[in-house]
Scaffold this motif. Structure first.
Motif, PDB file in Angstrom:
ATOM      1  N   ARG A 155       6.817   6.117  -3.249  1.00 23.16           N
ATOM      2  CA  ARG A 155       6.714   4.655  -3.172  1.00 23.16           C
ATOM      3  C   ARG A 155       8.091   3.991  -3.117  1.00 23.16           C
ATOM      4  O   ARG A 155       8.227   2.854  -2.647  1.00 23.16           O
ATOM      5  N   GLU A 156       9.115   4.700  -3.606  1.00 24.79           N
ATOM      6  CA  GLU A 156      10.472   4.151  -3.517  1.00 24.79           C
ATOM      7  C   GLU A 156      10.911   4.041  -2.052  1.00 24.79           C
ATOM      8  O   GLU A 156      11.691   3.148  -1.700  1.00 24.79           O
ATOM      9  N   ILE A 157      10.424   4.950  -1.206  1.00 27.63           N
ATOM     10  CA  ILE A 157      10.687   4.832   0.231  1.00 27.63           C
ATOM     11  C   ILE A 157       9.842   3.713   0.817  1.00 27.63           C
ATOM     12  O   ILE A 157      10.348   2.857   1.559  1.00 27.63           O
ATOM     13  N   ILE A 158       8.559   3.700   0.473  1.00 22.90           N
ATOM     14  CA  ILE A 158       7.648   2.689   1.003  1.00 22.90           C
ATOM     15  C   ILE A 158       8.145   1.290   0.656  1.00 22.90           C
ATOM     16  O   ILE A 158       8.086   0.365   1.483  1.00 22.90           O
ATOM     17  N   ALA A 159       8.673   1.121  -0.556  1.00 13.22           N
ATOM     18  CA  ALA A 159       9.158  -0.192  -0.996  1.00 13.22           C
ATOM     19  C   ALA A 159      10.290  -0.705  -0.124  1.00 13.22           C
ATOM     20  O   ALA A 159      10.548  -1.924  -0.071  1.00 13.22           O
ATOM     21  N   ARG A 160      10.972   0.191   0.583  1.00 13.65           N
ATOM     22  CA  ARG A 160      12.130  -0.193   1.391  1.00 13.65           C
ATOM     23  C   ARG A 160      11.843  -0.203   2.888  1.00 13.65           C
ATOM     24  O   ARG A 160      12.752  -0.440   3.694  1.00 13.65           O
ATOM     25  N   ILE A 161      10.582   0.052   3.265  1.00 12.00           N
ATOM     26  CA  ILE A 161      10.210  -0.036   4.683  1.00 12.00           C
ATOM     27  C   ILE A 161       9.012  -0.956   4.921  1.00 12.00           C
ATOM     28  O   ILE A 161       8.786  -1.392   6.053  1.00 12.00           O
ATOM     29  N   ALA A 162       8.240  -1.275   3.880  1.00 11.36           N
ATOM     30  CA  ALA A 162       7.019  -2.067   4.029  1.00 11.36           C
ATOM     31  C   ALA A 162       7.321  -3.557   3.922  1.00 11.36           C
ATOM     32  O   ALA A 162       8.198  -3.979   3.159  1.00 11.36           O
ATOM     33  N   ASP A 163       6.590  -4.358   4.653  1.00 14.15           N
ATOM     34  CA  ASP A 163       6.741  -5.810   4.581  1.00 14.15           C
ATOM     35  C   ASP A 163       6.539  -6.296   3.152  1.00 14.15           C
ATOM     36  O   ASP A 163       5.499  -6.007   2.525  1.00 14.15           O
TER      37      ASP A 163
END
Length: 536
Positions: A302-310
């Protein structure tokens, strides 16, 4: 949706170590890409003497100034075949997806500054992959050609499958996907059919040469003597044979004509624009410190998702039922997407959960994004008794048969059947890219070495031989070293296990661009015909 609250501490020592390790990997692959450019640049004087542009300059002139360009397979064939030191990687082709006269196209240029643009096996496989990308995403193709044809050192490895490139060109045309080719120099033997099978051909005066047999071979085979121009020059093909539709005065004029042709295709954007979105709440720069340098240390995808998701918004799916396989919904630059990532091995529950999630995304026509970092499926008595094979098979079926576009990013390890279940190359993702720290292999080198040691030791004991510990140690070490060397991102991208290595900080931009390409293809109606366009 639920906004992800990041637990990453950019001031920690662990973050600093992770960042330094990943930044070094980024710098390594960028340096290799630059070395290839420098090798071609070394031929500048030769090209200028002939009044020609270098291949990368041709691409620059073809593309709309300042428009996005997604490079593809820059390091195909790295240290393979004739590329001894990595400075000739790329499969003799510069390629990517970019805008030409406002139209998004697949563009290619023969890298004739390196070995005359001759095609090695890796170059052939790159071409086949590019053609698949064009077909799946309904992209017009613009090719800037100057090639000596097949690299004769590998002719046997190129010849038979080379026919597939011609068949694909015919099928692209029949499907209603236009192909425009500018011939800047030689297009000999089989290479002559590449422009011949294109829908529009532009030839450059006094430079373009197209013939099935050049003057030396013609003389040897038939005794006939002819000049290059008589046999296959630009004026002959445009004015006598009718192979070409347009005659250009030089490289720049040929590229201008190609841009004009693209403009007149009437090929407009098909998907609606989606400009209403928020940027992530966390800096993309921090992606360099998310994934641990030590692959044995866990982290939260989720640390990656937090930096690519709107807006860093992410709605988890069934996290209380299984937390090792992360599934959920989000948007990236306004485009809906279902995301699957790994926080550990894929358990029986995780596989069942992912299979259900994939079906839900397929039902609502939502593209899928896979973020690989898994050691594979969970093993052991408990996993087997809980049906890991059964549920893993369901996940593989869902991945293989989902009708929505699938995009994969290998952000860490991608081992064993976990690579398959997370939509690795063999499961035909629409696009797949790798971070420079990533690993792809059947298993880790250490595990492979231990397996072979155990098997060898058991075999010797079964034959009544007392095992030699030194020999077993050597077997274990050499096996581990071999598998580790064959699992790196550079090794994989050389063999086209992905469509290119990307800087982790570019992940959101690359995924958003890929999603937009897929959305446009989904909305575009083609106008196929029976056999493709023929020169009658």
């Amino acid at each position: 949706m639920s906004v992800i609250e990041s637990a990453l501490d950019p001031n920690s020592e662990e973050y600093r170590q992770n960042r330094e390790a990943l930044l070094a990997a980024v710098e390594e692959f960028r340096a290799i890409e630059q070395a290839v450019v420098d090798t071609a640049e070394g031929k500048r004087a030769k090209f200028e003497k002939r009044g020609q542009l270098l291949p990368h300059e041709r691409i620059s002139r073809l593309l709309d100034t300042g428009s996005p360009f997604l490079s593809l397979m820059n390091l195909a064939g790295y240290k393979m075949h004739d590329d001894k030191d990595g400075t000739e990687a790329g499969g003799s082709t510069i390629a990517g997806i970019g805008y030409v006269s406002g139209v998004r196209c697949l563009v290619t240029a023969s890298n004739s500054a390196i070995k005359g643009g001759t095609i090695s096996p890796s170059g052939l496989h790159k071409t086949l992959r590019l053609q698949r990308i064009a077909m799946e995403n309904k992209l017009p193709v613009v090719s800037l050609v100057e090639s000596g044809g097949a690299n004769l050192n590998y002719a046997a490895e190129v010849f038979v499958d080379g026919a597939r490139t011609f068949a694909n060109q015919a099928r692209l045309s029949a499907a209603g996907i236009p192909q425009i080719t500018v011939v800047h120099g030689n297009a000999t033997a089989g290479g002559a059919y590449q422009p011949g099978l294109s829908d529009y051909v532009v030839v450059v005066r006094e430079r373009a040469k197209m013939f099935l047999a050049g003057p030396p071979l013609l003389k040897a085979a038939t005794g006939e003597i002819a000049t290059d121009e008589e046999l296959g020059g630009a004026e002959m093909h445009s004015g006598t044979a009718g192979t070409a539709e347009y005659l250009a005065e030089n490289d720049a004029d040929g590229i201008r004509q190609a841009r004009d042709l693209v403009k007149l295709l009437g090929w407009r954007r098909a998907a609606p624009d989606s400009d209403d979105f928020e940027p992530p709440r966390y800096d993309a720069e921090e992606l360099l410190g998310v994934v641990p340098a030590d692959a044995k240390k866990p982290y939260d995808v989720r640390e990656i998702i937090a930096r690519i998701a709107d807006g860093s918004d992410f709605l988890d799916f069934k996290n209380d039922w299984d937390s090792a396989t992360v599934c959920g919904w989000s948007t990236i630059e306004g485009k809906p997407v279902g995301i699957i990532g790994n926080n550990g091995p894929i358990t029986p529950r995780g596989a069942a959960k992912a299979a259900q999630f994939i079906q839900l995304c397929d039902q609502t026509r939502r593209p899928l994004l896979f973020l690989h970092n898994t050691t594979g499926f969970m093993v052991g008595t408990d996993a087997e008794q809980n049906g890991v094979i059964k549920h893993g098979s369901k996940m593989l079926q869902a991945v293989a048969n989902a009708r929505v576009p699938k995009i994969s990013i290998v952000v860490g390890g991608s081992y064993g059947a976990g690579n398959y279940a997370m939509c690795g190359r063999g499961l035909d993702p629409r696009f797949i890219f790798a971070w420079p720290n990533s690993k792809v292999a059947v298993m880790g080198g250490q595990q492979a070495g231990m397996v072979l040691r155990i098997v060898a030791e058991a075999k010797q004991r079964a034959n009544g031989i007392e095992p030699d510990e030194k020999v077993l140690d050597m077997l274990q070490q050499t096996t581990a070293q071999k598998l580790d060397s064959q699992s790196t991102a550079l090794y994989g991208t050389a063999r086209l296990w992905d469509d290119g290595i990307i800087d982790p900080r570019d992940t959101r931009r690359v995924v958003a661009y890929a999603l937009d390409i897929c959305a446009d293809a989904q909305h575009r109606e083609l106008h196929p015909n029976a056999f493709g366009v023929a020169r009658l």
